[in-house]
Design an enzyme around this catalytic site. Structure first.
Site, PDB file in Angstrom:
ATOM      1  N   GLU A  28     -10.790   2.852  14.110  1.00  0.00           N
ATOM      2  CA  GLU A  28     -10.148   1.757  13.375  1.00  0.00           C
ATOM      3  C   GLU A  28     -11.165   0.731  12.889  1.00  0.00           C
ATOM      4  O   GLU A  28     -10.957   0.095  11.860  1.00  0.00           O
ATOM      5  CB  GLU A  28      -9.104   1.053  14.249  1.00  0.00           C
ATOM      6  CG  GLU A  28      -7.928   1.907  14.665  1.00  0.00           C
ATOM      7  CD  GLU A  28      -6.931   2.169  13.551  1.00  0.00           C
ATOM      8  OE1 GLU A  28      -7.000   1.493  12.504  1.00  0.00           O
ATOM      9  OE2 GLU A  28      -6.089   3.065  13.732  1.00  0.00           O
ATOM     10  N   ASP A  37      -4.598  -1.978   4.533  1.00  0.00           N
ATOM     11  CA  ASP A  37      -5.155  -0.669   4.887  1.00  0.00           C
ATOM     12  C   ASP A  37      -5.048   0.273   3.690  1.00  0.00           C
ATOM     13  O   ASP A  37      -4.627  -0.137   2.603  1.00  0.00           O
ATOM     14  CB  ASP A  37      -4.498  -0.113   6.156  1.00  0.00           C
ATOM     15  CG  ASP A  37      -3.066   0.332   5.970  1.00  0.00           C
ATOM     16  OD1 ASP A  37      -2.545   0.327   4.830  1.00  0.00           O
ATOM     17  OD2 ASP A  37      -2.441   0.710   6.979  1.00  0.00           O
TER      18      ASP A  37
END
Length: 154
Positions: A28, A37
């Site tokens: 991540e 994202d």
């Protein structure tokens, strides 16, 4: 990918959450400011999405606390859903997977059905199906799933 595998080996015996945190953190990354994202979801810290708005900021310590709290939730979901014995590394693989795809998707997955039916190899192989974001394969997800699959088989 060799780096994360070395980290995982080094953490064996440290517990599921320590291993999960290493894997989630590796894939991540961490951003203290909220961002969108790859599919446009507001995200902060180590991939946290719940209640995030663009413009949000968290300190490093707040990000670590958020990650610990999140991993506890995903850990509980995994252990409550799996009815076969697993090693800490196998469990950490599933916690990382559930963290990435969500608890609902994990609980409905063929992976979980196969695992609970005793087909561990088939379950681990299911991880390779979860590599798309926004309808297309992403190299980062392909790499993550290969590491999770490797962990799932340990």
């Amino acid at each position: 990918m060799t780096d994360i595998k070395k980290q995982v080996f080094g953490l064996i015996g440290s517990g599921v959450l320590a291993i999960s945190a290493a894997v989630v953190g590796y894939f991540e990354g961490k951003r203290n400011y909220a961002y969108l994202d790859v599919v446009g979801v507001p995200t902060i810290c180590y991939g946290h999405t719940s209640g995030v708005a663009l413009g949000d900021y968290m300190t490093d310590e707040e990000c670590l606390t958020l990650l610990r709290n999140d991993l506890n939730v995903y850990y509980k979901a995994v252990v409550d859903s799996v009815n076969v014995q697993m090693t800490e590394v196998q469990t950490a693989a599933l916690v990382s997977f559930a963290y990435n795809v969500g608890i609902g998707a994990f609980k409905k997955s063929t992976l979980l059905k196969k695992l609970n039916a005793g087909d561990r190899i088939g379950a681990c192989d299911e991880l390779r199906r979860w590599v798309n974001a926004g309808g297309k394969p992403w190299k980062g997800l392909i790499n993550r799933r290969e590491v999770e699959r490797w962990m799932c088989q340990l």
